[in-house]
Design an enzyme around this catalytic site. Sequence first.
Site, short mmCIF file in Angstrom:
data_model
loop_
_atom_site.label_atom_id
_atom_site.label_comp_id
_atom_site.label_asym_id
_atom_site.label_seq_id
_atom_site.Cartn_x
_atom_site.Cartn_y
_atom_site.Cartn_z
N ARG A 52 -101.30 14.41 -92.53
CA ARG A 52 -100.65 13.61 -91.47
C ARG A 52 -99.14 13.55 -91.69
O ARG A 52 -98.36 13.61 -90.73
CB ARG A 52 -101.27 12.21 -91.41
CG ARG A 52 -100.83 11.42 -90.18
CD ARG A 52 -101.60 10.13 -90.00
NE ARG A 52 -101.34 9.18 -91.06
CZ ARG A 52 -101.94 7.99 -91.18
NH1 ARG A 52 -102.86 7.63 -90.29
NH2 ARG A 52 -101.65 7.18 -92.17
N LYS A 151 -96.02 9.14 -87.61
CA LYS A 151 -95.76 7.97 -88.46
C LYS A 151 -94.29 8.07 -88.89
O LYS A 151 -93.97 8.52 -89.99
CB LYS A 151 -96.73 7.96 -89.64
CG LYS A 151 -96.87 6.60 -90.26
CD LYS A 151 -98.12 6.52 -91.12
CE LYS A 151 -98.12 5.30 -91.99
NZ LYS A 151 -98.05 4.02 -91.30
N GLU A 184 -103.40 -0.63 -80.13
CA GLU A 184 -103.59 -0.90 -81.56
C GLU A 184 -102.77 -2.11 -81.94
O GLU A 184 -102.17 -2.76 -81.08
CB GLU A 184 -103.19 0.32 -82.40
CG GLU A 184 -101.72 0.69 -82.27
CD GLU A 184 -101.28 1.82 -83.20
OE1 GLU A 184 -101.96 2.10 -84.19
OE2 GLU A 184 -100.23 2.41 -82.90
#
Length: 295
Positions: A52, A151, A184
Amino acid sequence: MGLRIYLDGKFVDEPDAKVSVFDHGFLYGDGVFEGIRAYHNSVFRLKDHVDRLYDSAKAINLEIPISKEEMSNVIVDTCRQNELKDAYIRAVVSRGKGDLGLDPKKCNIATVVCIASSITLYPDETYTNGLTVITVPTRRNGPEGVNPRIKSLNYLNNIMAKIEANIAGVPEAILLNQEGYVAECTGDNIFMVKNGVLKTPAIHLGMLEGVTRNEVIKLAQKNGIPVEETTFTRYDLFVADEVFLTGTAAELIPVTKIDGRVIGDGKPGPVFATLLNEFRELVKEPEGPEAVIFK
Ligand code: PMP
């Protein structure tokens, strides 16, 4: 003994772990990161986190100057250097030192940092009593801007939501996406249970694809709990039997009140209890020799 920090190829003592004020991570939030856990001498889902991290970097056209294998070793070595069996690990790659302009072309080489320490997000009793949370006016940024799947070091959108939660006196905020569907929380994914079915927002609705989220989906499937990655609104949360959040730091944490509505019977539910139990068993399993920190 203070912390030993990995910084651009070597381990240094915490007071020496300094990054330039011209680093574009500092000036512009230009960079990516990962939050990772080690349990019982083993880094949990190391490959998923490293993958990721590199995907996030690729999406912002950031070249990480070390290979995935080297990065994995850095993460494990940081735990070793600090003699940690259990740790919360932060890997950060920023655009590096440039000038005061935002152009990343001016930054020759990315800065790579790895910190291993500990983190306690919520007190123990919240795992038995549940959290009170709210939905906030700040919306999750959509894929047409900084895609929430990245991210990135640019967490201001989530921080705005956290400030709204702070002002309201609650520990966490639920963000809706641009269309008003549940996305989220500021640092966690969200799940709900209705009539025995576990539901979580589908990734395309705009959120980070959490490593813990994906593990919880697999654990539910293994335990015969039907799972749907779907679309839902605040209403669905209000009338849910159970709601809980997932994330590397928080693991699985129950939510018992949202926007003043009591969820289910106001206590963490049986599906949550089963999955938390399963998750805690899972993290005890070592992940293979490459993930062993030290013996
Ligand atoms: N969403 C956001 C915005 C996050 O920052 C995090 C934590 N990194 C998560 C979800 C949960 O992801 P993970 O389970 O991989 O920690």
